[in-house]
Design an enzyme around this catalytic site. Structure first.
Site, PDB file in Angstrom:
ATOM      1  N   HIS A  61      -4.498  -9.171 -85.135  1.00 11.28           N
ATOM      2  CA  HIS A  61      -5.453  -8.141 -84.710  1.00 11.28           C
ATOM      3  C   HIS A  61      -6.288  -7.615 -85.874  1.00 11.28           C
ATOM      4  O   HIS A  61      -7.302  -6.954 -85.657  1.00 11.28           O
ATOM      5  CB  HIS A  61      -4.708  -6.980 -84.035  1.00 11.28           C
ATOM      6  CG  HIS A  61      -4.168  -7.337 -82.684  1.00 11.28           C
ATOM      7  ND1 HIS A  61      -4.696  -6.876 -81.509  1.00 11.28           N
ATOM      8  CD2 HIS A  61      -3.148  -8.154 -82.316  1.00 11.28           C
ATOM      9  CE1 HIS A  61      -4.037  -7.354 -80.485  1.00 11.28           C
ATOM     10  NE2 HIS A  61      -3.072  -8.138 -80.954  1.00 11.28           N
TER      11      HIS A  61
ATOM     12  N   ASP B  22     -12.615  -3.939 -90.524  1.00  8.75           N
ATOM     13  CA  ASP B  22     -11.871  -3.721 -89.284  1.00  8.75           C
ATOM     14  C   ASP B  22     -11.729  -5.060 -88.571  1.00  8.75           C
ATOM     15  O   ASP B  22     -12.694  -5.843 -88.560  1.00  8.75           O
ATOM     16  CB  ASP B  22     -12.660  -2.754 -88.392  1.00  8.75           C
ATOM     17  CG  ASP B  22     -11.763  -1.763 -87.667  1.00  8.75           C
ATOM     18  OD1 ASP B  22     -10.614  -2.132 -87.365  1.00  8.75           O
ATOM     19  OD2 ASP B  22     -12.202  -0.636 -87.406  1.00  8.75           O
TER      20      ASP B  22
HETATM   21  P1  ADQ Z   1      -6.933   0.188 -84.610  1.00 11.23           P
HETATM   22  O1  ADQ Z   1      -7.028   0.103 -86.086  1.00 11.23           O
HETATM   23  O2  ADQ Z   1      -6.024   1.214 -84.081  1.00 11.23           O
HETATM   24  O3  ADQ Z   1      -6.538  -1.235 -83.965  1.00 11.23           O
HETATM   25  P2  ADQ Z   1      -9.387   0.401 -82.874  1.00 11.23           P
HETATM   26  O4  ADQ Z   1      -9.695  -0.986 -82.433  1.00 11.23           O
HETATM   27  O5  ADQ Z   1     -10.620   1.176 -83.162  1.00 11.23           O
HETATM   28  O6  ADQ Z   1      -8.480   0.467 -84.161  1.00 11.23           O
HETATM   29  O7  ADQ Z   1      -8.585   1.110 -81.714  1.00 11.23           O
HETATM   30  C1  ADQ Z   1      -8.281   2.483 -81.776  1.00 11.23           C
HETATM   31  C2  ADQ Z   1      -7.888   2.976 -80.391  1.00 11.23           C
HETATM   32  O8  ADQ Z   1      -7.363   4.288 -80.526  1.00 11.23           O
HETATM   33  C3  ADQ Z   1      -9.074   3.033 -79.454  1.00 11.23           C
HETATM   34  O9  ADQ Z   1      -8.691   2.483 -78.227  1.00 11.23           O
HETATM   35  C4  ADQ Z   1      -9.367   4.526 -79.329  1.00 11.23           C
HETATM   36  O10 ADQ Z   1      -9.799   4.944 -78.055  1.00 11.23           O
HETATM   37  C5  ADQ Z   1      -8.033   5.167 -79.636  1.00 11.23           C
HETATM   38  N1  ADQ Z   1      -8.281   6.464 -80.308  1.00 11.23           N
HETATM   39  C6  ADQ Z   1      -8.898   6.635 -81.488  1.00 11.23           C
HETATM   40  N2  ADQ Z   1      -8.990   7.952 -81.770  1.00 11.23           N
HETATM   41  C7  ADQ Z   1      -8.434   8.628 -80.741  1.00 11.23           C
HETATM   42  C8  ADQ Z   1      -8.206  10.008 -80.448  1.00 11.23           C
HETATM   43  N3  ADQ Z   1      -8.556  10.981 -81.272  1.00 11.23           N
HETATM   44  N4  ADQ Z   1      -7.606  10.308 -79.311  1.00 11.23           N
HETATM   45  C9  ADQ Z   1      -7.225   9.332 -78.476  1.00 11.23           C
HETATM   46  N5  ADQ Z   1      -7.397   8.026 -78.701  1.00 11.23           N
HETATM   47  C10 ADQ Z   1      -7.985   7.666 -79.818  1.00 11.23           C
HETATM   48  C11 ADQ Z   1      -6.213  -2.546 -84.459  1.00 11.23           C
HETATM   49  C12 ADQ Z   1      -7.235  -3.153 -85.440  1.00 11.23           C
HETATM   50  C13 ADQ Z   1      -8.617  -3.149 -84.808  1.00 11.23           C
HETATM   51  C14 ADQ Z   1      -8.581  -3.911 -83.475  1.00 11.23           C
HETATM   52  C15 ADQ Z   1      -7.440  -3.416 -82.599  1.00 11.23           C
HETATM   53  C16 ADQ Z   1      -7.262  -4.304 -81.371  1.00 11.23           C
HETATM   54  O11 ADQ Z   1      -7.235  -2.428 -86.657  1.00 11.23           O
HETATM   55  O12 ADQ Z   1      -9.568  -3.722 -85.676  1.00 11.23           O
HETATM   56  O13 ADQ Z   1      -9.814  -3.713 -82.799  1.00 11.23           O
HETATM   57  O14 ADQ Z   1      -6.209  -3.403 -83.305  1.00 11.23           O
HETATM   58  O15 ADQ Z   1      -7.098  -5.638 -81.736  1.00 11.23           O
END
Ligand code: ADQ
Length: 498
Positions: A173, A384
């Site tokens: 991921h 990312d």
């Molecule tokens: P993450 O690094 O966690 O995931 P991301 O893909 O942006 O990053 O996902 C974050 C999730 O957390 C989103 O679904 C978002 O809605 C939720 N979130 C963020 N802030 C929030 C808040 N304040 N309250 C509630 N929910 C919140 C890892 C990798 C990424 C990759 C994903 C999936 O680092 O690059 O996209 O896995 O493969």
């Protein structure tokens, strides 16, 4: 092999099981399913094919009724839950240590933040072995075992040594770094060999795949990469490799964003913050997300484009994460200091406050209301794997009169470059210019760009992702295996646009 093992099932393996155990005020433990696109997308497959999910249960204390909770959760979810027990010491060395103090920073190109403590590697191997043992006890050779992410790279090798014959696949991921960064890892050969124990290995973007293949070519003499970069051959085995950009449940987000409660909350936000454009940043607390540089860019925009003052407000939402790792704690302090400084510099007493800072997990309705209310999505990670926030923001922008500013180092940039304003997150003035450009963009251009973004996310949603990965994994004929559109086998080193 367990007599209860299911035939031809799908076994999903991840660090955590897809549910959360919590203690109520009455002292009783309850469980609820975790949310998230991956879980939503895998659920129908797990139910249809029959299957199980293997992972740590997430409880850091001894919960006597854990087995009952697990079997209740399994009944409700429609697939088996197999939990892996980890001691506190194992959690520390495996999760906080090797996974999050070594692989996480290194694979995000931040090698100066790595703590290459040799004891972490030993615990990582031990814990990966534990996961493999739980899988081995609960799967049949006809099953398909799909392991997720950087915590569990060694699982396929461990399964093989336990005599498991089932087909295995791995999806990373997070990004895969370039050769010159990967070689800094003291366990570079072991980890690369461990990835080649799988039958299928998937990455988020063509660039990650290229980096991986370059490492294989240079570091593993006995391996050969197929001419089109779809497979690696080693010791008579063939490993299929490909890139599969993960996504969100687009229609689910659109439906939810259309609900009255979200619309009301978004309208309330607009009433409370009138006559201005709202910028939204939503991130886990993590140094890869580029929050301090983003705040500096916002400050720079307010300094160099005074017309923005009182006409924009940045809502920066940060969800607490990994706070027990010292670097994360320092990051929080740094963000709070910057927000204080910038607000101190520009706030008009009794009136405009440039940054609204929210540090807590948001309820889905609240999060969607922020997405829906904001005119500009600001997604500027230093690096990312994909970044789902960018996709969620676009899905929820149902009025389409808004724009996305996106880091060129987010995996999502490969797919969204046609509609987003791409920026280098290290270029403070460049990001400030993009804020100004998004602010002043003609509504017709905004709409056209946002429409393009939303169409692309809708076409390649999380269901498409699961489907294309599984199709590729079980395809007999390699020509049916998707090739990254821009794959160029000879040009592998250094930065390449997607
Ligand atoms: P993450 O690094 O966690 O995931 P991301 O893909 O942006 O990053 O996902 C974050 C999730 O957390 C989103 O679904 C978002 O809605 C939720 N979130 C963020 N802030 C929030 C808040 N304040 N309250 C509630 N929910 C919140 C890892 C990798 C990424 C990759 C994903 C999936 O680092 O690059 O996209 O896995 O493969």
């Amino acid at each position: 092999m367990s007599p209860h093992a299911r035939r031809s099932g799908l076994t999903v393996v991840s660090n955590r099981l897809p549910f959360v155990v919590s203690k109520g005020e009455d002292g009783r433990y309850t469980h609820r399913p975790s949310s998230g696109g991956l879980i939503t997308a895998l659920l129908p497959v797990l139910r249809d094919r029959g299957g199980s999910w293997v992972g740590w249960h997430g409880a850091t204390e001894n919960i006597p009724e854990l087995d009952t909770l697990l079997s209740d959760a399994a009944k409700e979810s429609g697939y088996h839950l197999r939990s892996v027990d980890l001691t506190e010491e194992q959690r520390r060395g495996f999760y906080h240590g090797f996974s999050n103090e070594i692989i996480w920073p290194l694979f995000h190109d931040l090698q100066s933040l790595c703590n290459f403590d040799p004891s972490y590697w030993r615990v990582y191997c031990e814990v990966n072995r534990k996961y493999a043992e739980v899988i081995a006890q609960n799967s049949a050779d006809s099953d398909f075992i799909w392991v997720h992410d950087y915590h569990l790279i060694n699982v396929a090798g461990e399964l093989r040594s336990l005599g498991v014959k089932a087909k295995t696949a791995f999806f990373l991921h997070i990004p895969f770094p370039s050769l010159d960064i990967f070689v800094k890892l003291p366990w570079r050969f072991s980890l690369l060999h461990a990835m080649l124990e799988y039958d299928v290995v998937g990455f988020q973007t063509p660039r990650d795949l290229r980096n991986f293949l370059q490492c294989v070519r240079v570091l593993i003499e006995e391996a050969s990469v197929s001419a089109k970069g779809q497979a690696v051959r080693i010791n008579g085995r063939e490993i299929r490799v490909g890139s599969f950009p993960i996504s969100i449940d687009y229609n689910g987000f659109v439906k939810h964003a259309n609900e009255q409660e979200v619309a009301e909350k978004a309208a309330q936000l607009r009433t409370e913050l009138p006559n201005r454009q709202l910028l939204i940043g939503v991130d886990r607390l993590d140094y890869t997300k580029g929050i301090p540089l983003r705040l500096e860019a916002f400050r720079n925009a307010l300094l160099r484009y005074p017309e923005l003052r009182e006409r924009v407000t940045l809502i920066q939402v940060v969800v607490p994460s990994r706070e027990d790792i010292p670097q994360y704690h320092e990051l929080k302090t740094q963000i709070e200091r910057l927000v204080g400084e910038i607000n101190g510099q520009f706030t008009r007493p009794g009136g405009w406050v440039p940054i609204h800072y929210v540090f807590r997990p948001l309820k889905p309705t609240e999060l969607l209301a922020y997405y829906r209310a904001a005119e500009i999505g600001l997604v500027t990670p230093l690096k990312d794997g994909m970044n789902l926030v960018a996709k969620e923001y676009c899905a929820c922008s149902i009025e389409e009169d808004c724009g996305l500013i996106l880091s060129e180092f987010a995996g999502a940039a490969a797919q969204l470059q046609g509609g987003a304003l791409l920026v280098n997150p290290y270029d403070i003035e460049g990001v400030a210019n993009a804020i100004w450009r998004a602010f002043t963009m003609h509504p017709a251009e905004r709409r056209a760009r946002m429409r393009r973004l939303r169409r692309s996310i809708c076409d390649q949603d999380i269901f498409w992702w699961v489907d294309s990965f599984l199709r590729a994994a079980i395809a007999k004929d390699l020509s049916a295996f998707p090739l990254p559109a821009d794959y160029t086998p000879r040009n592998d080193i250094g930065f390449m646009p997607y």
